[in-house]
Design a protein around this motif. Structure first.
Motif, mmCIF file in Angstrom:
data_model
loop_
_atom_site.group_PDB
_atom_site.id
_atom_site.type_symbol
_atom_site.label_atom_id
_atom_site.label_comp_id
_atom_site.label_asym_id
_atom_site.label_seq_id
_atom_site.Cartn_x
_atom_site.Cartn_y
_atom_site.Cartn_z
ATOM 1 N N TRP A 1 -6.073 -3.420 -1.560
ATOM 2 C CA TRP A 1 -5.589 -2.363 -0.682
ATOM 3 C C TRP A 1 -4.943 -1.225 -1.460
ATOM 4 O O TRP A 1 -5.046 -0.071 -1.062
ATOM 5 C CB TRP A 1 -4.720 -2.890 0.442
ATOM 6 C CG TRP A 1 -3.308 -3.326 0.198
ATOM 7 C CD1 TRP A 1 -2.289 -2.577 -0.273
ATOM 8 C CD2 TRP A 1 -2.768 -4.606 0.504
ATOM 9 N NE1 TRP A 1 -1.132 -3.318 -0.302
ATOM 10 C CE2 TRP A 1 -1.404 -4.569 0.179
ATOM 11 C CE3 TRP A 1 -3.302 -5.769 1.044
ATOM 12 C CZ2 TRP A 1 -0.553 -5.666 0.355
ATOM 13 C CZ3 TRP A 1 -2.460 -6.854 1.215
ATOM 14 C CH2 TRP A 1 -1.112 -6.799 0.880
ATOM 15 N N GLY B 1 -7.969 0.599 -2.902
ATOM 16 C CA GLY B 1 -8.644 1.324 -1.820
ATOM 17 C C GLY B 1 -7.882 2.550 -1.386
ATOM 18 O O GLY B 1 -8.478 3.596 -1.108
ATOM 19 N N HIS B 2 -6.549 2.460 -1.316
ATOM 20 C CA HIS B 2 -5.770 3.619 -0.896
ATOM 21 C C HIS B 2 -5.788 4.729 -1.933
ATOM 22 O O HIS B 2 -5.825 5.907 -1.588
ATOM 23 C CB HIS B 2 -4.325 3.235 -0.585
ATOM 24 C CG HIS B 2 -3.575 4.327 0.094
ATOM 25 N ND1 HIS B 2 -3.543 4.449 1.464
ATOM 26 C CD2 HIS B 2 -2.878 5.380 -0.394
ATOM 27 C CE1 HIS B 2 -2.843 5.534 1.785
ATOM 28 N NE2 HIS B 2 -2.418 6.100 0.674
ATOM 29 N N ALA C 1 -5.147 -9.431 -2.887
ATOM 30 C CA ALA C 1 -5.014 -8.529 -1.743
ATOM 31 C C ALA C 1 -4.398 -7.200 -2.164
ATOM 32 O O ALA C 1 -4.833 -6.130 -1.729
ATOM 33 C CB ALA C 1 -4.162 -9.187 -0.656
ATOM 34 N N ALA D 1 0.824 -1.207 0.000
ATOM 35 C CA ALA D 1 0.000 0.000 0.000
ATOM 36 C C ALA D 1 0.850 1.246 0.000
ATOM 37 O O ALA D 1 0.405 2.317 -0.381
ATOM 38 C CB ALA D 1 -0.925 0.006 1.226
ATOM 39 N N ASN E 1 -3.351 0.744 8.375
ATOM 40 C CA ASN E 1 -3.506 1.469 7.113
ATOM 41 C C ASN E 1 -3.848 0.511 5.980
ATOM 42 O O ASN E 1 -4.755 0.771 5.171
ATOM 43 C CB ASN E 1 -2.216 2.227 6.798
ATOM 44 C CG ASN E 1 -2.341 3.076 5.549
ATOM 45 O OD1 ASN E 1 -2.332 2.563 4.443
ATOM 46 N ND2 ASN E 1 -2.448 4.381 5.748
ATOM 47 N N THR E 2 -3.136 -0.617 5.932
ATOM 48 C CA THR E 2 -3.368 -1.600 4.880
ATOM 49 C C THR E 2 -4.754 -2.207 4.986
ATOM 50 O O THR E 2 -5.466 -2.348 3.982
ATOM 51 C CB THR E 2 -2.304 -2.714 4.959
ATOM 52 O OG1 THR E 2 -1.011 -2.140 4.764
ATOM 53 C CG2 THR E 2 -2.545 -3.781 3.914
ATOM 54 N N LEU E 3 -5.157 -2.571 6.214
ATOM 55 C CA LEU E 3 -6.463 -3.188 6.415
ATOM 56 C C LEU E 3 -7.588 -2.231 6.047
ATOM 57 O O LEU E 3 -8.545 -2.612 5.360
ATOM 58 C CB LEU E 3 -6.606 -3.641 7.870
ATOM 59 C CG LEU E 3 -7.936 -4.311 8.233
ATOM 60 C CD1 LEU E 3 -8.131 -5.588 7.429
ATOM 61 C CD2 LEU E 3 -7.985 -4.607 9.734
ATOM 62 N N CYS E 4 -7.474 -0.983 6.481
ATOM 63 C CA CYS E 4 -8.516 0.001 6.161
ATOM 64 C C CYS E 4 -8.615 0.221 4.654
ATOM 65 O O CYS E 4 -9.709 0.283 4.090
ATOM 66 C CB CYS E 4 -8.222 1.323 6.859
ATOM 67 S SG CYS E 4 -8.420 1.289 8.655
ATOM 68 N N SER E 5 -7.463 0.325 3.993
ATOM 69 C CA SER E 5 -7.466 0.510 2.544
ATOM 70 C C SER E 5 -8.093 -0.691 1.848
ATOM 71 O O SER E 5 -8.878 -0.535 0.899
ATOM 72 C CB SER E 5 -6.032 0.719 2.035
ATOM 73 O OG SER E 5 -5.472 1.902 2.562
ATOM 74 N N ALA E 6 -7.757 -1.913 2.318
ATOM 75 C CA ALA E 6 -8.303 -3.117 1.705
ATOM 76 C C ALA E 6 -9.807 -3.205 1.903
ATOM 77 O O ALA E 6 -10.543 -3.602 0.984
ATOM 78 C CB ALA E 6 -7.623 -4.351 2.290
#
Length: 311
Positions: free
Chosen positions: A239, A242-243, A235, A6, A283-288
């Protein structure tokens, strides 16, 4: 951006910015950016070998070479002039273009998740390419080049986005070197991947003992390698897509989503010992999650609504 795949978008941006200092810096930084940016197209690295599936071994590398040339042509003849002209005359369009690409990545990732959990992967099975007629190679190459276009455009726009204040020729040199490095890195890796099983077979046929055992290991390991690449690719699309969308809406004036993710990330950073990893993970999880949710909406629109109307 925190880090991991990300963080590639910010990494490329920073490297491109530093590269603007001189032509030598452009060459060095663009080379590093190309290697890192290969993560953004990891799904293509996993998918491209499928385009040579079914062909005889002597045709695999020529096909990969044709796809690589098509990818380079995409970048140099179409994408590069287009983004440079956009930066000259419509600089405000760069962020929306990035977001369109992010939306596409989110859609692709969510669609593959749907295929995995919806049990629709079997529908995509086709006969071996070598048995499909003389025009199949041309069709496969053209399909791979089309698949490459979106991610190539994303990388070129990302690189340009951080050197927009530099001279025209600095921008052009940066994009050229980034494009060449990415193409060489990605398709060099693809060429190696599609030949590893052949190398393993040669070791089995011409060796014994440790040599033969290692050859068998290579042959048996490659299906698992492609499975891992495909999973990581899904994945990565979610992410990274999403980012891009998260940062894009922030640039366009809607700051709440980005600020919320940034607040959660900063909170995770305060955890002693593992704060850096937790910040990256949040950050990665939220973007994903954002990529998956937005992509799922597009999948719903593209697949279910037309089907419902057809009835």
């Amino acid at each position: 951006m925190a880090g991991g795949l990300a963080a590639l978008l910010d990494d490329i941006a920073v490297l491109a910015k530093l590269a603007a200092a001189s032509v030598d810096d452009v060459a060095a930084a663009s080379g590093r950016a190309g290697v890192k940016a290969a993560g953004l197209v990891i799904d293509d690295t996993a998918v491209t070998p499928r385009y040579v599936h079914g062909f005889t071994p002597d045709r695999e590398l020529p096909i990969v070479w044709k796809i690589a040339l098509g990818s380079l042509r995409n970048k140099m003849l179409f994408i590069l002039p287009a983004v440079l002209l956009l930066n000259l005359f419509l600089p405000w369009a760069l962020t929306p273009i990035l977001m369109v690409g992010g939306l596409y990545l989110a859609f692709e990732g969510a669609e593959k998740v749907y295929e995995v959990f919806g049990g629709h992967q079997a529908e995509k099975k086709t006969e071996p390419a070598a048995a499909s007629g003389p025009d199949t190679e041309k069709t496969m190459v053209a399909g791979a080049i089309r698949t490459d276009f979106i991610l190539s455009a994303e990388i070129m726009v990302i690189s340009l986005n951080e050197v927009t204040d530099e001279s025209f020729w600095t921008q052009a040199i940066t994009l050229i070197l980034v494009g060449i490095a990415i193409t060489a890195g990605v398709y060099g890796a693809v060429g190696l991947l599609v030949k590893v099983d052949d190398i393993g077979l040669k070791m089995i046929e011409g060796g014994q003992g440790a040599r033969e055992a290692f050859g068998r290991f290579l042959v048996s390991a490659m299906p698992k390698v492609f499975t891992v690449l495909s999973t990581v690719g899904i994945a990565a699309m979610l992410w990274v897509g999403g980012h891009i969308l998260l940062a894009g809406v922030d640039d366009l004036g809607w700051h709440a989503p980005y600020e919320l993710v940034h607040h959660l990330e900063e909170g995770a950073h305060d955890v002693a010992g593992i704060g850096g990893f937790l910040g990256w993970f949040v950050n990665t999880l939220c973007s994903a999650v954002i990529g998956l949710v937005v992509g799922a909406v597009v999948v719903l629109v593209m697949h279910f609504i037309p089907r419902k109307n057809a009835h």
